[in-house]
Design a protein around this motif. Sequence first.
Motif, PDB file in Angstrom:
ATOM      1  N   PRO A 205      -8.508 -31.820 -23.910  1.00 25.75           N
ATOM      2  CA  PRO A 205      -9.465 -31.814 -25.017  1.00 25.75           C
ATOM      3  C   PRO A 205     -10.812 -32.333 -24.498  1.00 25.75           C
ATOM      4  O   PRO A 205     -10.853 -33.390 -23.858  1.00 25.75           O
ATOM      5  CB  PRO A 205      -8.855 -32.796 -26.019  1.00 25.75           C
ATOM      6  CG  PRO A 205      -7.420 -32.925 -25.624  1.00 25.75           C
ATOM      7  CD  PRO A 205      -7.376 -32.719 -24.146  1.00 25.75           C
ATOM      8  N   TYR A 206     -11.898 -31.589 -24.761  1.00 24.68           N
ATOM      9  CA  TYR A 206     -13.189 -32.048 -24.224  1.00 24.68           C
ATOM     10  C   TYR A 206     -14.364 -31.826 -25.169  1.00 24.68           C
ATOM     11  O   TYR A 206     -15.516 -31.999 -24.774  1.00 24.68           O
ATOM     12  CB  TYR A 206     -13.479 -31.388 -22.875  1.00 24.68           C
ATOM     13  CG  TYR A 206     -13.506 -29.871 -22.845  1.00 24.68           C
ATOM     14  CD1 TYR A 206     -14.485 -29.144 -23.515  1.00 24.68           C
ATOM     15  CD2 TYR A 206     -12.561 -29.162 -22.105  1.00 24.68           C
ATOM     16  CE1 TYR A 206     -14.520 -27.760 -23.448  1.00 24.68           C
ATOM     17  CE2 TYR A 206     -12.577 -27.778 -22.039  1.00 24.68           C
ATOM     18  CZ  TYR A 206     -13.563 -27.085 -22.706  1.00 24.68           C
ATOM     19  OH  TYR A 206     -13.592 -25.708 -22.642  1.00 24.68           O
ATOM     20  N   ILE A 207     -14.082 -31.471 -26.398  1.00 25.62           N
ATOM     21  CA  ILE A 207     -15.170 -31.248 -27.346  1.00 25.62           C
ATOM     22  C   ILE A 207     -15.534 -32.571 -28.003  1.00 25.62           C
ATOM     23  O   ILE A 207     -14.668 -33.296 -28.503  1.00 25.62           O
ATOM     24  CB  ILE A 207     -14.773 -30.212 -28.412  1.00 25.62           C
ATOM     25  CG1 ILE A 207     -14.455 -28.875 -27.736  1.00 25.62           C
ATOM     26  CG2 ILE A 207     -15.893 -30.029 -29.437  1.00 25.62           C
ATOM     27  CD1 ILE A 207     -13.832 -27.861 -28.654  1.00 25.62           C
ATOM     28  N   ALA A 208     -16.818 -32.900 -27.977  1.00 26.06           N
ATOM     29  CA  ALA A 208     -17.291 -34.144 -28.578  1.00 26.06           C
ATOM     30  C   ALA A 208     -17.292 -34.019 -30.099  1.00 26.06           C
ATOM     31  O   ALA A 208     -17.483 -32.929 -30.647  1.00 26.06           O
ATOM     32  CB  ALA A 208     -18.698 -34.465 -28.081  1.00 26.06           C
ATOM     33  N   GLU A 209     -17.078 -35.146 -30.765  1.00 22.03           N
ATOM     34  CA  GLU A 209     -17.049 -35.128 -32.226  1.00 22.03           C
ATOM     35  C   GLU A 209     -18.392 -34.717 -32.816  1.00 22.03           C
ATOM     36  O   GLU A 209     -18.447 -34.166 -33.918  1.00 22.03           O
ATOM     37  CB  GLU A 209     -16.613 -36.503 -32.743  1.00 22.03           C
ATOM     38  CG  GLU A 209     -15.151 -36.810 -32.400  1.00 22.03           C
ATOM     39  CD  GLU A 209     -14.734 -38.212 -32.774  1.00 22.03           C
ATOM     40  OE1 GLU A 209     -15.630 -39.027 -33.089  1.00 22.03           O
ATOM     41  OE2 GLU A 209     -13.519 -38.502 -32.753  1.00 22.03           O
ATOM     42  N   ASP A 210     -19.480 -34.963 -32.087  1.00 20.43           N
ATOM     43  CA  ASP A 210     -20.797 -34.568 -32.610  1.00 20.43           C
ATOM     44  C   ASP A 210     -21.102 -33.089 -32.343  1.00 20.43           C
ATOM     45  O   ASP A 210     -22.196 -32.614 -32.651  1.00 20.43           O
ATOM     46  CB  ASP A 210     -21.909 -35.449 -32.040  1.00 20.43           C
ATOM     47  CG  ASP A 210     -21.978 -35.415 -30.518  1.00 20.43           C
ATOM     48  OD1 ASP A 210     -21.247 -34.615 -29.892  1.00 20.43           O
ATOM     49  OD2 ASP A 210     -22.770 -36.192 -29.947  1.00 20.43           O
ATOM     50  N   GLU A 211     -20.131 -32.358 -31.759  1.00 22.39           N
ATOM     51  CA  GLU A 211     -20.292 -30.918 -31.535  1.00 22.39           C
ATOM     52  C   GLU A 211     -19.559 -30.082 -32.578  1.00 22.39           C
ATOM     53  O   GLU A 211     -19.488 -28.863 -32.460  1.00 22.39           O
ATOM     54  CB  GLU A 211     -19.783 -30.537 -30.135  1.00 22.39           C
ATOM     55  CG  GLU A 211     -20.643 -31.076 -29.006  1.00 22.39           C
ATOM     56  CD  GLU A 211     -20.114 -30.687 -27.637  1.00 22.39           C
ATOM     57  OE1 GLU A 211     -20.937 -30.323 -26.781  1.00 22.39           O
ATOM     58  OE2 GLU A 211     -18.881 -30.750 -27.421  1.00 22.39           O
ATOM     59  N   GLU A 258     -10.736 -27.720 -16.375  1.00 25.38           N
ATOM     60  CA  GLU A 258     -11.767 -27.023 -17.156  1.00 25.38           C
ATOM     61  C   GLU A 258     -12.655 -28.067 -17.819  1.00 25.38           C
ATOM     62  O   GLU A 258     -12.193 -29.147 -18.192  1.00 25.38           O
ATOM     63  CB  GLU A 258     -11.113 -26.137 -18.214  1.00 25.38           C
ATOM     64  CG  GLU A 258     -12.107 -25.314 -19.018  1.00 25.38           C
ATOM     65  CD  GLU A 258     -11.435 -24.391 -20.006  1.00 25.38           C
ATOM     66  OE1 GLU A 258     -11.996 -24.182 -21.091  1.00 25.38           O
ATOM     67  OE2 GLU A 258     -10.345 -23.866 -19.695  1.00 25.38           O
ATOM     68  N   CYS A 259     -13.936 -27.746 -17.971  1.00 28.40           N
ATOM     69  CA  CYS A 259     -14.852 -28.682 -18.618  1.00 28.40           C
ATOM     70  C   CYS A 259     -15.760 -27.957 -19.600  1.00 28.40           C
ATOM     71  O   CYS A 259     -15.920 -26.738 -19.551  1.00 28.40           O
ATOM     72  CB  CYS A 259     -15.671 -29.471 -17.601  1.00 28.40           C
ATOM     73  SG  CYS A 259     -16.489 -28.499 -16.325  1.00 28.40           S
ATOM     74  N   GLY A 260     -16.361 -28.728 -20.499  1.00 32.00           N
ATOM     75  CA  GLY A 260     -17.257 -28.182 -21.501  1.00 32.00           C
ATOM     76  C   GLY A 260     -18.540 -27.648 -20.890  1.00 32.00           C
ATOM     77  O   GLY A 260     -18.890 -27.965 -19.753  1.00 32.00           O
ATOM     78  N   TYR A 261     -19.256 -26.850 -21.688  1.00 31.93           N
ATOM     79  CA  TYR A 261     -20.408 -26.121 -21.145  1.00 31.93           C
ATOM     80  C   TYR A 261     -21.551 -27.017 -20.683  1.00 31.93           C
ATOM     81  O   TYR A 261     -22.406 -26.585 -19.919  1.00 31.93           O
ATOM     82  CB  TYR A 261     -20.904 -25.100 -22.170  1.00 31.93           C
ATOM     83  CG  TYR A 261     -21.603 -25.685 -23.378  1.00 31.93           C
ATOM     84  CD1 TYR A 261     -22.990 -25.673 -23.476  1.00 31.93           C
ATOM     85  CD2 TYR A 261     -20.871 -26.234 -24.433  1.00 31.93           C
ATOM     86  CE1 TYR A 261     -23.628 -26.195 -24.589  1.00 31.93           C
ATOM     87  CE2 TYR A 261     -21.500 -26.755 -25.536  1.00 31.93           C
ATOM     88  CZ  TYR A 261     -22.886 -26.731 -25.619  1.00 31.93           C
ATOM     89  OH  TYR A 261     -23.515 -27.259 -26.723  1.00 31.93           O
ATOM     90  N   LYS A 262     -21.564 -28.305 -21.101  1.00 30.14           N
ATOM     91  CA  LYS A 262     -22.628 -29.218 -20.659  1.00 30.14           C
ATOM     92  C   LYS A 262     -22.097 -30.347 -19.790  1.00 30.14           C
ATOM     93  O   LYS A 262     -22.861 -31.212 -19.359  1.00 30.14           O
ATOM     94  CB  LYS A 262     -23.336 -29.828 -21.875  1.00 30.14           C
ATOM     95  CG  LYS A 262     -24.056 -28.840 -22.752  1.00 30.14           C
ATOM     96  CD  LYS A 262     -24.870 -29.538 -23.838  1.00 30.14           C
ATOM     97  CE  LYS A 262     -23.977 -30.251 -24.825  1.00 30.14           C
ATOM     98  NZ  LYS A 262     -24.742 -30.817 -25.970  1.00 30.14           N
ATOM     99  N   GLN A 263     -20.800 -30.355 -19.507  1.00 30.87           N
ATOM    100  CA  GLN A 263     -20.182 -31.534 -18.903  1.00 30.87           C
ATOM    101  C   GLN A 263     -20.097 -31.508 -17.381  1.00 30.87           C
ATOM    102  O   GLN A 263     -19.866 -32.546 -16.761  1.00 30.87           O
ATOM    103  CB  GLN A 263     -18.772 -31.714 -19.482  1.00 30.87           C
ATOM    104  CG  GLN A 263     -18.762 -32.041 -20.962  1.00 30.87           C
ATOM    105  CD  GLN A 263     -17.350 -32.088 -21.522  1.00 30.87           C
ATOM    106  OE1 GLN A 263     -16.479 -31.323 -21.104  1.00 30.87           O
ATOM    107  NE2 GLN A 263     -17.114 -32.974 -22.473  1.00 30.87           N
ATOM    108  N   GLY A 264     -20.253 -30.345 -16.773  1.00 28.87           N
ATOM    109  CA  GLY A 264     -20.050 -30.199 -15.340  1.00 28.87           C
ATOM    110  C   GLY A 264     -20.772 -31.221 -14.480  1.00 28.87           C
ATOM    111  O   GLY A 264     -20.140 -31.939 -13.684  1.00 28.87           O
ATOM    112  N   PRO A 265     -22.094 -31.330 -14.579  1.00 28.30           N
ATOM    113  CA  PRO A 265     -22.833 -32.269 -13.719  1.00 28.30           C
ATOM    114  C   PRO A 265     -22.371 -33.720 -13.874  1.00 28.30           C
ATOM    115  O   PRO A 265     -22.238 -34.445 -12.880  1.00 28.30           O
ATOM    116  CB  PRO A 265     -24.284 -32.089 -14.173  1.00 28.30           C
ATOM    117  CG  PRO A 265     -24.334 -30.697 -14.720  1.00 28.30           C
ATOM    118  CD  PRO A 265     -23.006 -30.489 -15.378  1.00 28.30           C
TER     119      PRO A 265
END
Length: 298
Positions: A205-211, A258-265
Amino acid sequence: MKPKSKKQPQRKPENVTYQAVVKQASAFLKEAGREGEMAERYLMDVNEWTLTDWIVKKNQSFPEAERMQYWDAMQKIVQEEWPYQYLTGRAWFYHYPFHVTPDTLIPRQETELLVSAVLKHIQKENISKTAKVLDIGTGSGAIAVTLKLECPTLNVTATDLSPAALVVAEENAHQLQSGAIDFRVGDLFEPVLGEMFDVIVSNPPYIAEDEIDVMGSDVLRHEPPQALFAKNHGYAIYWRILRKLKMYIRPGGYFLAECGYKQGPTLKEAFQSAFPKEEVTLISDYAGIERILVVHFD
């Protein structure tokens, strides 16, 4: 005297073809803000049709009873915002049909990239074909079962916190005849205490609650929230894995997630900082978004 009225000939009901109904349903879905392609995909999946079957069937008459059931499903997709995969009980992943229920996430195309990354390392002989593999948070079993199907000699263990999800995963392994996979219930590494692996993979699970605002309402209403959301801006599960990863990975092993679309860096920086001597890289998806974190332990 009134002239005799001529009796009008009875008109035969028109044949309604599958193609005509799907076209109408597609327009109905689009008007409601849903993807029109679901109209065809649902029909094919619920009937277990291949593309060849659809080509043969599309100009045939759509039986009325089946047509009523079909429209009922279209209404549910629009009014109750059901993902069509839960209505058919099937989702395609890596060209395999996986059974899915609301106890499991619907496998996504992004996760296919994770499986491909593992298989490419096997093809390059970076990873042995008999490697011991751990899939953390297996859900429907999409990753574990696909890896086993694509490389039957792998020794695969799959864990999940949800017993209900593991029932689905085991069913998929059986139905797709993947061969033996060791399914275990528990949180992250708890089911494999004291063991070590050549490859550890995870789609946590990697989606932030503010998303939440950017999520589709169908996903929010029907997919299991515990498999979607994580605290600490979506990073909570990664940090928990990071803290114990070294205890479970063999020398020369790989961790892929796998990671979220902004989490890679952020993930790359954190894992590189935790393991300064190891190789940490990111793999981008077809849209150029950094989607897969890879850590190679020398």
